[in-house]
Design a protein around this motif. Structure first.
Motif, PDB file in Angstrom:
ATOM      1  N   ARG A  16     -20.389   7.989 -19.550  1.00 26.17           N
ATOM      2  CA  ARG A  16     -21.168   7.341 -19.311  1.00 26.17           C
ATOM      3  C   ARG A  16     -20.147   6.650 -18.320  1.00 26.17           C
ATOM      4  O   ARG A  16     -20.980   6.006 -17.034  1.00 26.17           O
ATOM      5  N   ALA A  17     -19.392   6.324 -18.667  1.00 26.83           N
ATOM      6  CA  ALA A  17     -17.847   4.884 -17.630  1.00 26.83           C
ATOM      7  C   ALA A  17     -18.224   6.347 -15.888  1.00 26.83           C
ATOM      8  O   ALA A  17     -18.583   5.577 -14.752  1.00 26.83           O
ATOM      9  N   ARG A  18     -17.780   7.877 -16.302  1.00 23.85           N
ATOM     10  CA  ARG A  18     -17.644   8.453 -15.070  1.00 23.85           C
ATOM     11  C   ARG A  18     -18.817   8.770 -14.278  1.00 23.85           C
ATOM     12  O   ARG A  18     -18.927   8.394 -13.187  1.00 23.85           O
ATOM     13  N   ALA A  19     -19.994   8.219 -15.170  1.00 17.58           N
ATOM     14  CA  ALA A  19     -21.439   8.250 -13.960  1.00 17.58           C
ATOM     15  C   ALA A  19     -21.319   7.186 -13.393  1.00 17.58           C
ATOM     16  O   ALA A  19     -22.238   7.294 -12.230  1.00 17.58           O
ATOM     17  N   PHE A  20     -21.235   5.620 -14.195  1.00 17.65           N
ATOM     18  CA  PHE A  20     -21.043   4.397 -13.340  1.00 17.65           C
ATOM     19  C   PHE A  20     -20.054   4.663 -12.411  1.00 17.65           C
ATOM     20  O   PHE A  20     -20.692   4.594 -11.296  1.00 17.65           O
ATOM     21  N   TYR A  21     -19.086   4.953 -12.183  1.00 19.45           N
ATOM     22  CA  TYR A  21     -18.424   5.577 -11.305  1.00 19.45           C
ATOM     23  C   TYR A  21     -18.955   5.722 -10.423  1.00 19.45           C
ATOM     24  O   TYR A  21     -18.728   6.060  -9.352  1.00 19.45           O
ATOM     25  N   ALA A  22     -19.132   7.152 -10.717  1.00 19.27           N
ATOM     26  CA  ALA A  22     -20.016   7.857  -9.788  1.00 19.27           C
ATOM     27  C   ALA A  22     -21.019   7.955  -8.704  1.00 19.27           C
ATOM     28  O   ALA A  22     -20.646   7.942  -7.290  1.00 19.27           O
ATOM     29  N   ALA A  23     -22.073   6.793  -9.695  1.00 18.31           N
ATOM     30  CA  ALA A  23     -23.031   6.545  -8.563  1.00 18.31           C
ATOM     31  C   ALA A  23     -22.429   4.939  -7.521  1.00 18.31           C
ATOM     32  O   ALA A  23     -22.883   4.887  -7.191  1.00 18.31           O
ATOM     33  N   LEU A  24     -20.814   4.719  -8.059  1.00 17.58           N
ATOM     34  CA  LEU A  24     -20.210   3.911  -6.693  1.00 17.58           C
ATOM     35  C   LEU A  24     -19.597   4.861  -5.654  1.00 17.58           C
ATOM     36  O   LEU A  24     -19.373   3.885  -4.541  1.00 17.58           O
ATOM     37  N   GLY A  25     -19.666   6.132  -6.156  1.00 20.34           N
ATOM     38  CA  GLY A  25     -18.964   6.856  -4.482  1.00 20.34           C
ATOM     39  C   GLY A  25     -17.855   7.404  -4.884  1.00 20.34           C
ATOM     40  O   GLY A  25     -17.614   7.795  -3.686  1.00 20.34           O
ATOM     41  N   PHE A  26     -17.452   6.653  -6.147  1.00 17.41           N
ATOM     42  CA  PHE A  26     -16.277   6.972  -6.778  1.00 17.41           C
ATOM     43  C   PHE A  26     -16.130   8.563  -6.235  1.00 17.41           C
ATOM     44  O   PHE A  26     -16.714   9.117  -7.395  1.00 17.41           O
ATOM     45  N   GLY A  27     -14.708   9.117  -6.026  1.00 20.46           N
ATOM     46  CA  GLY A  27     -14.853  10.547  -6.575  1.00 20.46           C
ATOM     47  C   GLY A  27     -13.437  11.151  -8.004  1.00 20.46           C
ATOM     48  O   GLY A  27     -12.665  10.311  -8.559  1.00 20.46           O
ATOM     49  N   PHE A  28     -12.827  11.786  -8.331  1.00 19.68           N
ATOM     50  CA  PHE A  28     -12.379  11.929  -9.393  1.00 19.68           C
ATOM     51  C   PHE A  28     -11.528  12.771  -9.144  1.00 19.68           C
ATOM     52  O   PHE A  28     -11.419  14.003  -8.385  1.00 19.68           O
ATOM     53  N   ASP A  29      -9.759  12.594  -9.271  1.00 21.52           N
ATOM     54  CA  ASP A  29      -9.387  13.230  -9.651  1.00 21.52           C
ATOM     55  C   ASP A  29      -9.043  13.795 -11.305  1.00 21.52           C
ATOM     56  O   ASP A  29      -8.089  13.575 -11.927  1.00 21.52           O
ATOM     57  N   GLU A  30      -9.283  15.731 -11.285  1.00 21.25           N
ATOM     58  CA  GLU A  30      -9.649  16.102 -12.146  1.00 21.25           C
ATOM     59  C   GLU A  30      -8.287  16.272 -12.774  1.00 21.25           C
ATOM     60  O   GLU A  30      -8.229  16.714 -14.235  1.00 21.25           O
ATOM     61  N   ARG A  31      -7.130  16.561 -12.327  1.00 18.06           N
ATOM     62  CA  ARG A  31      -5.467  17.015 -12.667  1.00 18.06           C
ATOM     63  C   ARG A  31      -5.864  15.966 -13.146  1.00 18.06           C
ATOM     64  O   ARG A  31      -4.733  16.177 -14.679  1.00 18.06           O
ATOM     65  N   PHE A  32      -5.927  15.165 -13.351  1.00 16.76           N
ATOM     66  CA  PHE A  32      -5.873  13.200 -14.124  1.00 16.76           C
ATOM     67  C   PHE A  32      -6.853  13.186 -15.196  1.00 16.76           C
ATOM     68  O   PHE A  32      -6.574  11.766 -16.015  1.00 16.76           O
ATOM     69  N   VAL A  40     -10.306   8.176 -12.005  1.00 14.49           N
ATOM     70  CA  VAL A  40     -11.055   7.579 -10.951  1.00 14.49           C
ATOM     71  C   VAL A  40     -10.213   7.083  -9.209  1.00 14.49           C
ATOM     72  O   VAL A  40      -9.509   6.732  -9.779  1.00 14.49           O
ATOM     73  N   VAL A  41     -10.434   8.219  -8.021  1.00 10.47           N
ATOM     74  CA  VAL A  41      -9.970   8.153  -6.853  1.00 10.47           C
ATOM     75  C   VAL A  41     -10.534   6.611  -6.175  1.00 10.47           C
ATOM     76  O   VAL A  41     -11.667   7.130  -5.935  1.00 10.47           O
ATOM     77  N   VAL A  42     -10.162   5.454  -5.744  1.00 10.62           N
ATOM     78  CA  VAL A  42     -10.065   4.077  -5.036  1.00 10.62           C
ATOM     79  C   VAL A  42      -9.498   4.474  -3.612  1.00 10.62           C
ATOM     80  O   VAL A  42     -10.315   4.443  -2.442  1.00 10.62           O
ATOM     81  N   ALA A  87     -24.515  -2.773  -1.248  1.00 15.07           N
ATOM     82  CA  ALA A  87     -24.930  -1.609  -1.563  1.00 15.07           C
ATOM     83  C   ALA A  87     -24.379  -1.581  -2.595  1.00 15.07           C
ATOM     84  O   ALA A  87     -24.689  -0.839  -3.659  1.00 15.07           O
ATOM     85  N   PHE A  88     -22.648  -1.368  -3.047  1.00 12.45           N
ATOM     86  CA  PHE A  88     -22.495  -1.277  -4.159  1.00 12.45           C
ATOM     87  C   PHE A  88     -22.709  -1.909  -5.757  1.00 12.45           C
ATOM     88  O   PHE A  88     -22.553  -1.748  -6.220  1.00 12.45           O
ATOM     89  N   MET A  89     -23.252  -3.217  -5.295  1.00 10.76           N
ATOM     90  CA  MET A  89     -23.965  -3.923  -6.254  1.00 10.76           C
ATOM     91  C   MET A  89     -25.180  -2.960  -6.655  1.00 10.76           C
ATOM     92  O   MET A  89     -25.409  -2.670  -7.331  1.00 10.76           O
ATOM     93  N   THR A  90     -25.970  -3.110  -5.390  1.00 11.51           N
ATOM     94  CA  THR A  90     -27.178  -2.376  -5.826  1.00 11.51           C
ATOM     95  C   THR A  90     -26.992  -1.179  -6.517  1.00 11.51           C
ATOM     96  O   THR A  90     -27.550  -0.374  -7.825  1.00 11.51           O
ATOM     97  N   ALA A  91     -25.893   0.199  -6.240  1.00 12.05           N
ATOM     98  CA  ALA A  91     -25.527   0.759  -7.012  1.00 12.05           C
ATOM     99  C   ALA A  91     -25.311   1.190  -8.137  1.00 12.05           C
ATOM    100  O   ALA A  91     -25.350   1.847  -9.085  1.00 12.05           O
ATOM    101  N   GLY A  92     -24.180  -0.178  -8.127  1.00  6.42           N
ATOM    102  CA  GLY A  92     -23.762  -0.270  -9.656  1.00  6.42           C
ATOM    103  C   GLY A  92     -24.730  -0.866 -10.683  1.00  6.42           C
ATOM    104  O   GLY A  92     -24.714  -0.199 -11.584  1.00  6.42           O
TER     105      GLY A  92
END
Length: 146
Positions: A16-32, A40-42, A87-92
């Motif tokens: 659920r947390a991954r889906a939330f941060y992905a919806a905000l437009g963040f990518g992920f570093d799968e190595r970690f 989450v890559v900021v 837009a960040f708020m709307t996505a979140g």
């Protein structure tokens, strides 16, 4: 050599947390990332580690608090414009976040506040540093300190 910053956040439901941060437009570093953590890559230097409460507890020097009932950290994330803050708020909000009702508009700075589904507080904000450094910023700083 650039230094990396890892902000660690406890979560109760990692998918659920991954889906939330992905919806905000963040990518992920799968190595970690694995079934107990998601990186989450900021930016190039800043990452947020979403850690299951058990994994977070393994690193924490004290008992893990509940971000849904107490606030210990405010993660301010700059955006390029006021429009991007909104837009960040709307996505979140669309991804299960909660509007904390905090709204700041000082002219040179615009900020809002949202909690992720676990209660961790994010503050998307925009600031015109040049305007702050001028007279406007001095007036606002004096008003805030009063």
């Amino acid at each position: 050599m650039p230094q990396l910053v890892f902000v660690n956040l406890p979560v109760t439901d990692l998918p659920r947390a991954r889906a939330f941060y992905a919806a905000l437009g963040f990518g992920f570093d799968e190595r970690f990332s694995d079934d107990t953590a998601a990186c989450v890559v900021v930016s190039e230097q800043i990452n947020m580690m979403l850690l299951t409460r058990e994994k977070f507890a393994a690193f924490a020097p004290r008992p893990v608090g509940d971000p849904a009932s107490a606030c210990s950290v405010l993660v301010a994330l700059s955006r390029a414009s006021r429009k991007e803050v909104d837009a960040f708020m709307t996505a979140g909000l669309g991804a299960g976040g909660t509007d904390n009702g905090s709204f700041q508009d000082f002219g040179f700075m615009y900020a809002r506040s949202i909690s992720d589904p676990d209660g961790n507080v994010l503050e998307p904000m925009w600031m015109d540093v040049g305007a702050y450094e001028g007279t406007l910023g001095q007036e606002i700083a004096a008003a805030v300190d009063a």
